[in-house]
Write a protein that holds these residues in place. Structure first.
Motif, mmCIF file in Angstrom:
data_model
loop_
_atom_site.group_PDB
_atom_site.id
_atom_site.type_symbol
_atom_site.label_atom_id
_atom_site.label_comp_id
_atom_site.label_asym_id
_atom_site.label_seq_id
_atom_site.Cartn_x
_atom_site.Cartn_y
_atom_site.Cartn_z
ATOM 1 N N LYS A 24 0.928 -1.272 -0.105
ATOM 2 C CA LYS A 24 -0.130 -0.063 -0.129
ATOM 3 C C LYS A 24 0.755 1.214 0.165
ATOM 4 N N GLU A 25 1.972 1.234 0.950
ATOM 5 C CA GLU A 25 2.847 2.387 1.077
ATOM 6 C C GLU A 25 3.375 2.516 -0.262
ATOM 7 N N ARG A 26 4.053 1.682 -1.076
ATOM 8 C CA ARG A 26 4.550 1.775 -2.234
ATOM 9 C C ARG A 26 3.810 2.187 -3.255
ATOM 10 N N VAL A 27 2.659 1.464 -3.349
ATOM 11 C CA VAL A 27 1.707 2.164 -4.504
ATOM 12 C C VAL A 27 1.504 3.633 -4.260
ATOM 13 N N LYS A 28 0.983 3.974 -2.940
ATOM 14 C CA LYS A 28 1.023 5.449 -2.625
ATOM 15 C C LYS A 28 2.021 6.297 -2.994
ATOM 16 N N LYS A 29 3.322 6.066 -2.765
ATOM 17 C CA LYS A 29 4.299 6.748 -3.141
ATOM 18 C C LYS A 29 4.597 6.979 -4.551
ATOM 19 N N TYR A 30 4.498 5.796 -5.214
ATOM 20 C CA TYR A 30 4.768 6.060 -6.768
ATOM 21 C C TYR A 30 3.421 6.792 -7.394
ATOM 22 N N VAL A 31 2.120 6.620 -6.977
ATOM 23 C CA VAL A 31 1.123 7.691 -7.384
ATOM 24 C C VAL A 31 1.190 8.894 -6.942
ATOM 25 N N GLN A 32 1.599 9.335 -5.668
ATOM 26 C CA GLN A 32 1.883 10.570 -5.151
ATOM 27 C C GLN A 32 2.833 11.233 -6.092
ATOM 28 N N ALA A 33 3.969 10.541 -6.584
ATOM 29 C CA ALA A 33 5.044 11.110 -7.365
ATOM 30 C C ALA A 33 4.710 11.300 -8.670
ATOM 31 N N HIS A 34 3.749 10.556 -9.395
ATOM 32 C CA HIS A 34 3.615 10.430 -10.846
ATOM 33 C C HIS A 34 2.077 10.709 -11.055
ATOM 34 N N ASP A 35 1.378 11.050 -10.290
ATOM 35 C CA ASP A 35 -0.142 11.214 -10.880
ATOM 36 C C ASP A 35 -0.580 12.071 -11.791
ATOM 37 N N SER A 36 0.366 13.193 -11.868
ATOM 38 C CA SER A 36 0.339 14.208 -13.070
ATOM 39 C C SER A 36 0.431 13.598 -14.421
ATOM 40 N N SER A 37 0.938 12.585 -14.214
ATOM 41 C CA SER A 37 1.348 11.876 -15.670
ATOM 42 C C SER A 37 0.038 10.905 -16.141
ATOM 43 N N TYR A 38 -0.660 10.865 -15.387
ATOM 44 C CA TYR A 38 -1.869 9.760 -15.656
ATOM 45 C C TYR A 38 -3.280 10.296 -15.435
ATOM 46 N N LYS A 39 -4.158 9.825 -16.225
ATOM 47 C CA LYS A 39 -5.595 10.245 -16.163
ATOM 48 C C LYS A 39 -6.066 9.316 -15.445
ATOM 49 N N LEU A 40 -5.900 7.928 -15.496
ATOM 50 C CA LEU A 40 -6.791 6.979 -15.015
ATOM 51 C C LEU A 40 -5.818 5.600 -14.708
ATOM 52 N N TYR A 41 -6.450 4.798 -13.650
ATOM 53 C CA TYR A 41 -5.580 3.544 -13.248
ATOM 54 C C TYR A 41 -6.554 2.481 -13.195
ATOM 55 N N PHE A 42 -6.205 1.273 -13.968
ATOM 56 C CA PHE A 42 -6.805 0.353 -14.164
ATOM 57 C C PHE A 42 -5.767 -0.965 -13.272
ATOM 58 N N ALA A 43 -6.651 -1.709 -12.267
ATOM 59 C CA ALA A 43 -6.351 -2.899 -11.671
ATOM 60 C C ALA A 43 -6.669 -4.157 -12.067
ATOM 61 N N TYR A 44 -5.968 -4.819 -12.496
ATOM 62 C CA TYR A 44 -6.307 -6.283 -13.054
ATOM 63 C C TYR A 44 -5.827 -7.489 -12.271
ATOM 64 N N PHE A 45 -6.355 -7.807 -11.129
ATOM 65 C CA PHE A 45 -6.018 -8.801 -10.236
ATOM 66 C C PHE A 45 -7.391 -9.680 -9.791
ATOM 67 N N ARG A 46 -6.979 -10.944 -9.166
ATOM 68 C CA ARG A 46 -7.921 -11.323 -8.509
ATOM 69 C C ARG A 46 -8.784 -10.637 -7.700
ATOM 70 N N PRO A 47 -9.984 -10.589 -7.599
ATOM 71 C CA PRO A 47 -10.488 -9.671 -6.640
ATOM 72 C C PRO A 47 -10.330 -9.896 -5.263
ATOM 73 N N ASP A 48 -9.795 -11.110 -4.866
ATOM 74 C CA ASP A 48 -9.565 -11.685 -3.385
ATOM 75 C C ASP A 48 -8.020 -11.470 -3.023
ATOM 76 N N SER A 49 -7.296 -10.925 -4.126
ATOM 77 C CA SER A 49 -5.838 -10.873 -3.870
ATOM 78 C C SER A 49 -5.309 -9.828 -2.841
ATOM 79 N N ASP A 50 -4.222 -9.905 -2.152
ATOM 80 C CA ASP A 50 -3.805 -8.967 -1.474
ATOM 81 C C ASP A 50 -3.334 -7.766 -2.047
ATOM 82 N N SER A 51 -2.743 -7.954 -3.362
ATOM 83 C CA SER A 51 -2.130 -6.747 -4.130
ATOM 84 C C SER A 51 -3.444 -5.744 -4.317
ATOM 85 N N ILE A 52 -4.572 -6.340 -4.521
ATOM 86 C CA ILE A 52 -5.565 -5.641 -5.086
ATOM 87 C C ILE A 52 -6.052 -4.802 -3.551
#
Length: 453
Positions: free
Chosen positions: A370-398
């Motif tokens: 969670k913290e790693r994703v947060k830091k990446y998105v905080q640093a680069h959110d201005s570059s992206y319009k939208l984020y898609f997440a393709y995982f098993r819906p019960d996965s720890d990553s999602i």
């Protein structure tokens, strides 16, 4: 230099090894290069033949990972050959590098020319004897640098000076001291040099500083930190600010590379992963034109692109126009991994056996990810319009990704692709991995087309 259009050329000519080779921050000086003099002559001649022309005015900079004036690295006959070749091809200024102890009247006579101005670049690094001798381990004092400057001036040579910032953990941990010593150094350098280059330190392979970087005791300054420190000299015509001369990305010598297999904290926040995650947040820039992120799971087979999972995903979506706009990013135990780096070590040499996870490890994985994703998105959110997440819906990553976007207040920019209904159908068939099933891939295509077509 004259007022004509200047074409600056840079050439690396390496041979032998630096006579000193003990500088704390330097890895180049510890590298032995086997090269014949005739080979270097051919390289120089070919380079100038290709890049120079009769009407061009050329400043030629030769980098040598040591001292060009050290006879053990570059014999006297070769030094003479270089200046004669520079004259032959109309080079107006030749810049070479040397440690102060090799700047002697005898050595400079080899480079005298009526046609070419010769400048010698020296790494003063910092004008403080305690730091030079005890921390940077340069092997000379400020007075030795000044003596070399006087010798260069007496012989009619130009002086170029390298100043290094953040070259030791003691300075990294004490910004006030670093600023004070930099001010002191620039006063000395600007007084005696024709040009001064302020260089940002990076973790060279084979350097002691590399170990500090891996162990977490030191980090390179990012662009903002660097320019905050050196910005007062930005408009000085004698000063060049060199934020990233090393073209920095994390590198690991072969003898330090290991296959990272296991679960638990030591494999989740391994130092190799940590330096990469820091790089992705503070130094990395997303590719141009990649306006949408597609977060994807890892795969057992490395690199991921050779796995059944990623092959199926890429086959399902790569033929559509929207694919060019997608930035694929894996989320796994090493952290957030942009597609361009999936075949870099250690992302191509690890395994996280999920079946060994305990509930405690799962919780820690979610928190760290969670913290790693947060830091990446905080640093680069201005570059992206939208984020898609393709995982098993019960996965720890999602789960980690959802928590990251909730805490950032950006849930409106996150699209969860695989719903429980579709996932349940796949699971009932016993198909593995579920995200490679045709039904799941159809859902992925539908969602991407709905938002991006």
């Amino acid at each position: 230099m004259s007022d004509k259009s200047v074409k600056e050329l840079k050439l690396i000519l390496e041979r032998g090894i630096c006579a000193w080779g003990k500088c704390y921050f330097c890895g180049w000086g510890k590298k032995l290069v086997e090269a014949e003099v005739d080979e270097l002559k051919r390289k120089l001649e070919s380079f100038l033949r290709k890049h120079s022309s009769p009407n061009s005015v050329v400043r030629l900079k030769i980098f040598s990972s040591g001292s060009f004036l050290d006879e053990k690295q570059f014999p006297k006959d070769f030094v003479k050959f270089v200046i004669k070749t520079a004259e032959k091809y109309g080079v107006e200024e030749l810049v070479i590098e040397s440690r102060p102890e090799f700047v002697t009247d005898e050595n400079l006579r080899l480079l005298r020319s009526d046609k070419v101005r010769v400048t010698v670049a020296m790494g003063l690094e910092i004008a403080d004897d305690d730091v030079l001798m005890k921390l940077y381990r340069k092997g000379f004092r400020v007075k030795d640098y000044l003596k070399a400057v006087e010798t260069l001036r007496r012989n009619g040579f130009g002086v170029r000076t390298y100043v290094l910032v953040n070259g030791h953990p003691a300075l990294y941990k004490n910004p006030d001291l670093q600023k004070k010593l930099l001010d002191k150094t620039m006063k000395v350098a600007l007084k005696v040099a024709d040009s001064v280059v302020i260089i940002n330190a990076y973790p060279h392979l084979r350097a002691d500083l590399w170990n500090d970087w891996i162990e977490g005791g030191w980090r390179p300054l990012d662009e903002k930190q660097f320019y905050e420190l050196v910005g007062k000299w930005r408009e000085n015509p004698k000063v060049e600010l060199d934020f990233n001369n090393y073209y920095f990305i994390p590198k690991f010598p072969r003898e330090k590379r290991v296959f990272l297999k296991g679960v638990g904290r030591e494999y989740l926040v391994h130092p190799y992963y940590e330096v990469w995650q820091d790089y992705f947040v503070r130094f990395y820039r997303p590719p141009e034109g990649k306006e949408y992120v597609l977060f994807l799971p890892c795969a057992y087979k490395k690199p991921y692109t050779r796995s059944k999972t990623w092959k199926a995903i890429l086959s399902a979506i790569s033929g559509y126009p929207f694919f060019k706009k997608l930035h694929l990013i894996a989320v796994s135990s090493p952290g957030v991994i942009p597609y361009e780096y999936t075949n870099y070590y250690p992302f191509n040499a690890y395994d996280w056996p999920e079946w060994l996870e305990t509930e405690e490890i799962k919780k820690e994985y979610v928190e760290v990810t969670k913290e790693r994703v947060k830091k990446y998105v905080q640093a680069h959110d201005s570059s992206y319009k939208l984020y898609f997440a393709y995982f098993r819906p019960d996965s720890d990553s999602i789960e980690a990704i959802k928590l990251a976007f909730e805490e950032l207040g950006l849930t409106q920019k996150l699209v969860l692709v695989l719903d429980y209904g579709t996932y349940s159908k796949v699971v009932r068939e016993g198909f593995k991995p579920p995200v490679a099933h045709p039904l799941a891939l159809q859902k992925l295509r539908e969602v991407l087309k709905r938002y991006l077509d």
